[in-house]
Design an enzyme around this catalytic site. Structure first.
Site, PDB file in Angstrom:
ATOM      1  N   CYS A   1       0.185   4.204   2.174  1.00  0.00           N
ATOM      2  CA  CYS A   1      -0.136   3.924   3.845  1.00  0.00           C
ATOM      3  C   CYS A   1       0.933   4.129   4.100  1.00  0.00           C
ATOM      4  O   CYS A   1       1.704   4.575   5.444  1.00  0.00           O
ATOM      5  CB  CYS A   1      -0.172   2.499   4.274  1.00  0.00           C
ATOM      6  SG  CYS A   1      -1.914   1.373   3.503  1.00  0.00           S
ATOM      7  N   ASP A   2       2.122   3.178   3.139  1.00  0.00           N
ATOM      8  CA  ASP A   2       3.438   3.327   3.148  1.00  0.00           C
ATOM      9  C   ASP A   2       4.901   4.615   3.239  1.00  0.00           C
ATOM     10  O   ASP A   2       5.720   4.187   3.359  1.00  0.00           O
ATOM     11  CB  ASP A   2       3.478   2.037   3.292  1.00  0.00           C
ATOM     12  CG  ASP A   2       3.051   1.498   4.983  1.00  0.00           C
ATOM     13  OD1 ASP A   2       2.231   1.801   5.659  1.00  0.00           O
ATOM     14  OD2 ASP A   2       2.572  -0.219   4.353  1.00  0.00           O
TER      15      ASP A   2
ATOM     16  N   CYS B   1       0.799  -1.676   0.014  1.00  0.00           N
ATOM     17  CA  CYS B   1      -0.201  -0.106  -0.115  1.00  0.00           C
ATOM     18  C   CYS B   1       0.960   0.988   0.126  1.00  0.00           C
ATOM     19  O   CYS B   1       0.996   1.299   0.888  1.00  0.00           O
ATOM     20  CB  CYS B   1      -0.294   0.453   1.104  1.00  0.00           C
ATOM     21  SG  CYS B   1      -1.798   1.729   1.682  1.00  0.00           S
TER      22      CYS B   1
END
Ligand code: NAP
Length: 314
Positions: free
Chosen positions: A139-140, A136
């Site tokens: 997200c990261d 992701c």
């Protein structure tokens, strides 16, 4: 027995939320059950530019899904946060059991549990998920500010998410098993113009390693079989590895009960499965195009067919 809903929708991605919207609008008592956050795949998608009506600039998956959620709830659709552990689809009343034993009943069920990222498939992968390996970018990406990042895959997701990662990482390299991308031409054109984006063709990741955090991997040339070791810059001590090599259907719960093909649920054009009163919508279905727009369309059709099924019971 607790309340028997007209419709239970399992999964709150674009297919499930659209099913909820249509079922709610048809005045069917409707419950959407979701185990995690709403949105499914698009909750972790940085930019949605091909869903009709999405904002032209900067429509993120989470912002689109937030509006879909609001819209479904506006029409009276109820919500439950639960992870369904067992499901009985065959009877006139369908039964679902949640993680703490909560029982849910409905005359019809719309299965919309979507798909999840396919693992990269290299040695030691599970040890480094969350410690350098991610699925992701939204997200990261921020964890890799000014680091080097590698992205595995050659489809729309890999190329779009790699471009997003160039906003954070010092250098992003796409590792693709062939010498030609699968991604849409319009996406490729943007990618080839991006100076921070590099390509490692005919290559797969064989093994990952590191001391706690990912700092080393062995890649293989698919043409020559040659193995190469890639190590993090000494100053960095780590690099990122993102996998975008397609999806696997989230259908293990229904195995043995419903007609499937390679783990995807078979339906007709009206989203009927082989079980009366059970419909499937979105990425978990056998279909040729898995997009937000087709997931939403499936959800609308499934809800309308559920309404018809319930009317015919009377
Ligand atoms: P995809 O289109 O199935 O592409 C998967 C990519 O991963 C392909 O390039 C494939 O290589 C490669 N791959 C598959 N298995 C592999 C393996 N074991 N090892 C190494 N590489 C492997 O998947 P996706 O990009 O995740 O997209 C999934 C769906 O979402 C698609 O329908 C896509 O169109 C859609 N999507 C659309 C958008 C958009 O429209 N903007 C954005 C994201 C996703 P080969 O090319 O050699 O097969």
């Amino acid at each position: 027995m607790s309340k028997i809903y007209d419709v239970i929708v399992l999964g709150a991605g674009p297919a499930g939320l659209t099913a909820g919207l249509y079922a709610g609008r048809a005045r069917l008592s409707t419950l959407i059950i979701e185990k995690g956050q709403d949105g499914g795949q698009i909750a972790i998608t940085n930019e949605i530019e091909n869903y009709p009506g999405a904002q032209l600039e900067g429509e993120s998956g989470p912002s689109l899904i937030a509006r879909m959620t609001k819209q479904a709830e506006k029409f009276g659709t109820e919500r439950a946060r639960d992870c369904i552990k067992s499901i009985e689809l065959s009877g006139d009343v369908k039964k679902l059991v949640g993680s703490k034993g909560e029982e849910y009943y409905a005359k019809t069920v719309i299965l919309a549990t979507g798909a999840f990222p396919r693992p990269i498939g290299c040695k030691n992968e599970s040890k480094f998920v969350g410690k350098g390996i991610s699925f992701c970018a939204t997200c990261d990406a921020a964890f890799f500010e000014d680091f080097e990042v590698y992205v595995v895959g050659g489809g729309d997701a890999a190329v779009e998410e790699a471009m997003y990662l160039t906003k954070f990482a010092r250098k992003v390299t796409i590792i693709h098993r062939r010498d030609e991308l699968r991604a849409a031409k319009s996406i490729q054109e943007k990618a080839f113009k991006n100076e921070k984006l590099h390509f490692m063709w005919n290559t797969v990741v064989e093994e990952v390693d590191g001391d706690e955090i990912l700092s080393k991997m062995i890649v293989k040339n698919t043409k020559t079989g040659e193995l190469t070791t890639i190590e993090a810059d000494e100053e960095d001590g780590m690099f990122g590895l993102f996998g975008f090599i397609g999806l696997l259907p989230n259908t293990a719960l229904y195995e043995g009960q419903i007609d499937m093909e390679n783990g995807y649920i078979r339906t007709d054009d009206d989203m009927h499965t082989n079980i009366p009163g059970v419909f499937a919508a979105g990425d978990l279905r056998v279909k040729s195009l898995r997009q937000v727009v087709t997931a939403a369309a499936d959800g609308a059709i499934a809800a309308m067919q559920a309404e018809k099924y319930i009317a015919d019971l009377k």
